[in-house]
Write a protein that holds these residues in place. Structure first.
Motif, PDB file in Angstrom:
ATOM      1  N   ALA A  10      50.056  26.674  33.851  1.00 14.50           N
ATOM      2  CA  ALA A  10      48.692  26.385  34.086  1.00 14.50           C
ATOM      3  C   ALA A  10      48.368  24.901  33.232  1.00 14.50           C
ATOM      4  CB  ALA A  10      47.708  27.448  33.675  1.00 14.50           C
ATOM      5  N   LEU A  14      47.288  21.371  34.867  1.00 19.57           N
ATOM      6  CA  LEU A  14      45.794  20.774  34.300  1.00 19.57           C
ATOM      7  C   LEU A  14      46.243  19.461  33.906  1.00 19.57           C
ATOM      8  CD1 LEU A  14      44.132  24.117  33.082  1.00 19.57           C
ATOM      9  CD2 LEU A  14      43.604  22.548  35.114  1.00 19.57           C
ATOM     10  N   ASP A  47      43.393  31.352  40.004  1.00 15.16           N
ATOM     11  CA  ASP A  47      42.627  32.004  39.032  1.00 15.16           C
ATOM     12  C   ASP A  47      41.940  30.703  38.162  1.00 15.16           C
ATOM     13  OD1 ASP A  47      43.732  34.481  39.182  1.00 15.16           O
ATOM     14  OD2 ASP A  47      45.260  34.071  37.736  1.00 15.16           O
ATOM     15  N   LEU A  48      42.477  29.553  38.127  1.00 14.50           N
ATOM     16  CA  LEU A  48      41.751  28.561  37.344  1.00 14.50           C
ATOM     17  C   LEU A  48      40.590  27.962  38.153  1.00 14.50           C
ATOM     18  CD1 LEU A  48      44.931  26.428  36.368  1.00 14.50           C
ATOM     19  CD2 LEU A  48      43.504  27.854  34.967  1.00 14.50           C
ATOM     20  N   ARG A  49      40.663  28.260  39.588  1.00  9.73           N
ATOM     21  CA  ARG A  49      39.479  27.958  40.416  1.00  9.73           C
ATOM     22  C   ARG A  49      38.362  28.763  40.027  1.00  9.73           C
ATOM     23  NH1 ARG A  49      38.047  29.746  44.969  1.00  9.73           N
ATOM     24  NH2 ARG A  49      40.109  30.729  45.546  1.00  9.73           N
ATOM     25  N   LEU A  53      37.774  25.751  36.021  1.00 12.23           N
ATOM     26  CA  LEU A  53      38.713  24.909  35.413  1.00 12.23           C
ATOM     27  C   LEU A  53      39.290  23.658  36.599  1.00 12.23           C
ATOM     28  CD1 LEU A  53      40.431  26.784  32.873  1.00 12.23           C
ATOM     29  CD2 LEU A  53      38.351  25.445  32.591  1.00 12.23           C
ATOM     30  N   VAL A  78      42.319  27.814  28.501  1.00 14.78           N
ATOM     31  CA  VAL A  78      43.379  27.804  29.581  1.00 14.78           C
ATOM     32  C   VAL A  78      44.178  29.121  29.120  1.00 14.78           C
ATOM     33  CG1 VAL A  78      45.395  26.736  30.769  1.00 14.78           C
ATOM     34  CG2 VAL A  78      43.586  25.373  30.049  1.00 14.78           C
ATOM     35  N   VAL A  81      42.018  32.337  30.188  1.00 17.81           N
ATOM     36  CA  VAL A  81      41.882  32.388  31.743  1.00 17.81           C
ATOM     37  C   VAL A  81      43.376  33.030  32.307  1.00 17.81           C
ATOM     38  CG1 VAL A  81      41.837  31.320  33.899  1.00 17.81           C
ATOM     39  CG2 VAL A  81      40.172  30.622  32.100  1.00 17.81           C
ATOM     40  N   THR A  82      44.461  32.647  31.654  1.00 12.91           N
ATOM     41  CA  THR A  82      45.880  33.174  32.174  1.00 12.91           C
ATOM     42  C   THR A  82      46.078  34.450  31.664  1.00 12.91           C
ATOM     43  OG1 THR A  82      47.011  31.378  30.740  1.00 12.91           O
ATOM     44  CG2 THR A  82      46.597  30.533  32.691  1.00 12.91           C
TER      45      THR A  82
END
Length: 151
Positions: A10, A14, A47-49, A53, A78, A81-82
């Protein structure tokens, strides 16, 4: 602390987006740029969306871009989130750990570990890493010869 492949991938994706100056980057290009498995990366990007992020656009001209400025996304954000919390003890918050007897002060150790993780990870942004301008705490810790010794 162990950095999961999910968090590592991730961050690498990014950082590639941060270096793209706001241009849309296709998932395949992100995967190639960082030598990441595309299917796994696509799941991570979802997941980032969801976390805001990254933004995505479908279609021939589509791709991904950061959902907010790179200087507003920390490494800690980050990882959370992950992977969830930066530090946990058997899946719980360190302040919820309870010990007796000789181990009663162990909770204080776990709290100190979390504080130090935060001290670094909450103060490093994607812009810092992508631009090669790491905060003083990172450069100072990295200059310690003991930091480079595996134990």
């Amino acid at each position: 602390m162990q950095i999961s492949a999910r968090a590592d991938y991730a961050l690498r994706a990014l950082l590639t987006l941060a270096a793209s100056d706001g241009q849309l980057v296709k998932g395949e290009s992100l995967a190639l740029a960082q030598d990441l498995p595309l299917r796994f990366l696509e799941n991570i990007l979802t997941d980032l969306r969801r976390a805001g992020l990254v933004q995505s656009r479908r279609g021939a001209d589509g791709g991904y871009q950061l959902g907010r400025p790179a200087d507003q996304i920390t490494v800690a954000t980050v990882i959370r989130v992950t992977d969830g919390p930066l530090a946990s003890v058997r899946g719980r918050r360190p302040e919820d750990a309870c010990y007796e007897g000789a181990a009663k002060n162990l909770q204080d150790v776990w709290i100190a570990v979390r504080v130090n993780l935060r001290r670094v990870l909450e103060n490093v942004t994607l812009a810092d890493v992508a631009g090669g301008r790491l905060p003083e705490i990172v450069t100072t810790l990295g200059k310690d010869p003991d930091a480079w010794t595996t134990r």
